[in-house]
Motif scaffolding. Structure first.
Motif, PDB file in Angstrom:
ATOM      1  N   MET A   1       3.736 -17.687  10.921  1.00  0.00           N
ATOM      2  CA  MET A   1       2.935 -16.472  11.150  1.00  0.00           C
ATOM      3  C   MET A   1       3.632 -15.565  12.155  1.00  0.00           C
ATOM      4  O   MET A   1       3.879 -15.969  13.294  1.00  0.00           O
ATOM      5  CB  MET A   1       1.544 -16.843  11.686  1.00  0.00           C
ATOM      6  N   PRO A   2       3.987 -14.344  11.778  1.00  0.00           N
ATOM      7  CA  PRO A   2       4.649 -13.439  12.719  1.00  0.00           C
ATOM      8  C   PRO A   2       3.680 -12.946  13.785  1.00  0.00           C
ATOM      9  O   PRO A   2       2.467 -12.907  13.578  1.00  0.00           O
ATOM     10  CB  PRO A   2       5.105 -12.286  11.824  1.00  0.00           C
ATOM     11  N   VAL A   3       4.244 -12.581  14.933  1.00  0.00           N
ATOM     12  CA  VAL A   3       3.452 -12.004  16.014  1.00  0.00           C
ATOM     13  C   VAL A   3       3.611 -10.495  15.923  1.00  0.00           C
ATOM     14  O   VAL A   3       4.711  -9.963  16.084  1.00  0.00           O
ATOM     15  CB  VAL A   3       3.915 -12.531  17.384  1.00  0.00           C
ATOM     16  N   THR A   4       2.529  -9.797  15.651  1.00  0.00           N
ATOM     17  CA  THR A   4       2.571  -8.356  15.415  1.00  0.00           C
ATOM     18  C   THR A   4       2.413  -7.568  16.710  1.00  0.00           C
ATOM     19  O   THR A   4       1.976  -8.109  17.743  1.00  0.00           O
ATOM     20  CB  THR A   4       1.454  -7.944  14.448  1.00  0.00           C
ATOM     21  N   GLN A   5       2.724  -6.282  16.628  1.00  0.00           N
ATOM     22  CA  GLN A   5       2.562  -5.423  17.795  1.00  0.00           C
ATOM     23  C   GLN A   5       1.095  -5.336  18.210  1.00  0.00           C
ATOM     24  O   GLN A   5       0.780  -5.271  19.404  1.00  0.00           O
ATOM     25  CB  GLN A   5       3.107  -4.029  17.503  1.00  0.00           C
ATOM     26  N   ALA A   6       0.190  -5.369  17.237  1.00  0.00           N
ATOM     27  CA  ALA A   6      -1.238  -5.336  17.567  1.00  0.00           C
ATOM     28  C   ALA A   6      -1.633  -6.563  18.381  1.00  0.00           C
ATOM     29  O   ALA A   6      -2.424  -6.460  19.336  1.00  0.00           O
ATOM     30  CB  ALA A   6      -2.069  -5.262  16.287  1.00  0.00           C
ATOM     31  N   MET A   7      -1.097  -7.734  18.027  1.00  0.00           N
ATOM     32  CA  MET A   7      -1.377  -8.956  18.774  1.00  0.00           C
ATOM     33  C   MET A   7      -0.784  -8.880  20.187  1.00  0.00           C
ATOM     34  O   MET A   7      -1.396  -9.337  21.165  1.00  0.00           O
ATOM     35  CB  MET A   7      -0.806 -10.165  18.035  1.00  0.00           C
ATOM     36  N   ILE A   8       0.396  -8.301  20.299  1.00  0.00           N
ATOM     37  CA  ILE A   8       1.055  -8.155  21.599  1.00  0.00           C
ATOM     38  C   ILE A   8       0.248  -7.221  22.497  1.00  0.00           C
ATOM     39  O   ILE A   8       0.002  -7.516  23.675  1.00  0.00           O
ATOM     40  CB  ILE A   8       2.492  -7.645  21.412  1.00  0.00           C
ATOM     41  N   ASP A   9      -0.180  -6.089  21.950  1.00  0.00           N
ATOM     42  CA  ASP A   9      -0.979  -5.126  22.722  1.00  0.00           C
ATOM     43  C   ASP A   9      -2.304  -5.749  23.165  1.00  0.00           C
ATOM     44  O   ASP A   9      -2.752  -5.537  24.306  1.00  0.00           O
ATOM     45  CB  ASP A   9      -1.254  -3.873  21.883  1.00  0.00           C
ATOM     46  N   SER A  10      -2.931  -6.519  22.268  1.00  0.00           N
ATOM     47  CA  SER A  10      -4.194  -7.171  22.592  1.00  0.00           C
ATOM     48  C   SER A  10      -4.003  -8.187  23.711  1.00  0.00           C
ATOM     49  O   SER A  10      -4.839  -8.292  24.624  1.00  0.00           O
ATOM     50  CB  SER A  10      -4.749  -7.867  21.343  1.00  0.00           C
ATOM     51  N   ALA A  11      -2.906  -8.921  23.661  1.00  0.00           N
ATOM     52  CA  ALA A  11      -2.620  -9.915  24.705  1.00  0.00           C
ATOM     53  C   ALA A  11      -2.426  -9.243  26.056  1.00  0.00           C
ATOM     54  O   ALA A  11      -2.966  -9.691  27.080  1.00  0.00           O
ATOM     55  CB  ALA A  11      -1.380 -10.718  24.322  1.00  0.00           C
ATOM     56  N   TYR A  12      -1.676  -8.158  26.072  1.00  0.00           N
ATOM     57  CA  TYR A  12      -1.401  -7.462  27.334  1.00  0.00           C
ATOM     58  C   TYR A  12      -2.695  -6.953  27.958  1.00  0.00           C
ATOM     59  O   TYR A  12      -2.920  -7.083  29.170  1.00  0.00           O
ATOM     60  CB  TYR A  12      -0.445  -6.299  27.074  1.00  0.00           C
ATOM     61  N   LYS A  13      -3.571  -6.407  27.124  1.00  0.00           N
ATOM     62  CA  LYS A  13      -4.859  -5.906  27.613  1.00  0.00           C
ATOM     63  C   LYS A  13      -5.725  -7.036  28.158  1.00  0.00           C
ATOM     64  O   LYS A  13      -6.401  -6.877  29.182  1.00  0.00           O
ATOM     65  CB  LYS A  13      -5.590  -5.185  26.482  1.00  0.00           C
TER      66      LYS A  13
END
Length: 333
Positions: A1-13
């Motif tokens: 499963m790739p890690v998407t930019q949306a997942m990265i942004d959600s994690a940072y928030k």
């Protein structure tokens, strides 16, 4: 499963209010002796002494209230266990950590002090992971893998955000690799944003599990030997999502021997007054070894942890301090 930019942004928030934005500092001394602009990402100054809090906190933050009330289970050789224990304390979630009996005492005591329950197992960290995940399936608890979880990887990717914000000119990022969660996270950020920065994986020769799997094109059992980089030692789960991600995001691969790791730890102390564990020494050792390839370039070295007992650290660097004749054949200018 790739890690998407949306997942990265959600994690940072999700995690940013609870973590440190760690410094990224130019090492004048190390840059001078190598001819490389060596920037140190001081993630060993993160809460719990390593980057692992990022992934653990992101994972727990995305669980349902029912999952949090039931509690989470994890397995670790120390740093991930510390991260999950701290994340549990922040979120009010009960945590059980399976650790090998060989886990360093300093890490064991630190996990206890954060209120987590410890379970000791015979064997290596992979055995602890399989034992912990098995119990989680039996009890219905959420199992937080040290690396085999997209939420954990997305949490580690926030380091990539920080590095790029702090040094957009970075030509390469060097980091040690164990199960692959850190490099999968940072690498996913850079690749998702099409940033032309080389992602460099660094391994001890004694513990190259993921590297050998990548070379062989499949996940296999890999023989490993004792290493100062105990945080990156151990096999890879058969279904690990870091394997295909690492295949995609890693641009360069380097290995270092134990004497190079200890020498790098000594150099960090001598030039930067920094105490780090062996896994951080691996990344610095790799750039010291490959300095000619990166002459005058901005290179980031991720100092991923500092959870080493003071006695052990003294034992590692003492020979270099008192024996000026020790030589390491690094490629320096």
């Amino acid at each position: 499963m790739p890690v998407t930019q949306a997942m990265i942004d959600s994690a940072y928030k999700a995690i940013q209010p609870f973590i440190r934005t760690t410094p990224l500092d130019l090492s004048i001394g190390l840059s001078e002796i190598t001819g490389v602009n060596i920037w140190l990402k001081k993630e060993h100054q993160q809460y719990t002494g390593s980057f692992k809090l990022r992934g653990a906190l992101n994972c727990i933050s995305h669980l349902s209230n029912e999952q949090k009330q039931l509690g989470v289970i994890t397995a670790s050789s120390g740093n991930h266990g510390l991260g999950v224990a701290m994340a549990g304390k922040i979120t009010g979630t009960k945590v059980t950590v399976f650790v090998p009996k060989t886990t360093s005492e300093i890490k064991v005591e630190a996990i206890k002090n954060l209120g987590a329950k410890l379970e000791f197992v015979d064997g290596d960290v992979l055995t602890a992971e399989l034992t912990g995940s098995s119990l989680a399936k039996e009890t219905g608890s959420y199992y937080i893998s040290p690396y085999n979880d997209p939420l954990v990887i997305a949490g580690q990717s926030t380091l990539g955000i920080e590095i790029h914000q702090q040094l957009p000119s970075a030509k390469a990022v060097f980091m040690s690799v164990g199960g692959g969660g850190l490099i999968s996270g940072i690498g996913s950020f850079y690749k998702e944003n099409r940033i032309d920065t080389e992602i460099v994986g660094c391994w001890p020769v004694n513990a190259p599990a993921l590297l050998k799997c990548i070379e062989q094109g499949k996940i296999n059992d890999v023989s490993e030997y004792p290493t100062l980089s105990d945080s990156t030692a151990g096999g890879i789960e058969a279904d690990s999502i870091t394997f295909p991600i690492a295949q995609k995001v890693i641009d360069q691969y380097y290995t270092v021997v134990e004497s190079e790791i200890s020498h790098a730890m000594h150099k960090l102390a001598a030039y930067e007054r920094e105490i780090v564990e062996g896994s951080a020494g691996v990344a610095l050792a790799a750039i010291l070894q490959q300095a000619k390839k990166y002459h005058k370039k901005d290179v980031v070295v991720v100092l991923c942890g500092n959870n080493i007992s003071f006695d052990k650290w003294i034992e590692v660097i003492e020979p270099y301090h008192f024996n000026k004749k020790i030589k390491i054949n690094y490629c320096v200018k």
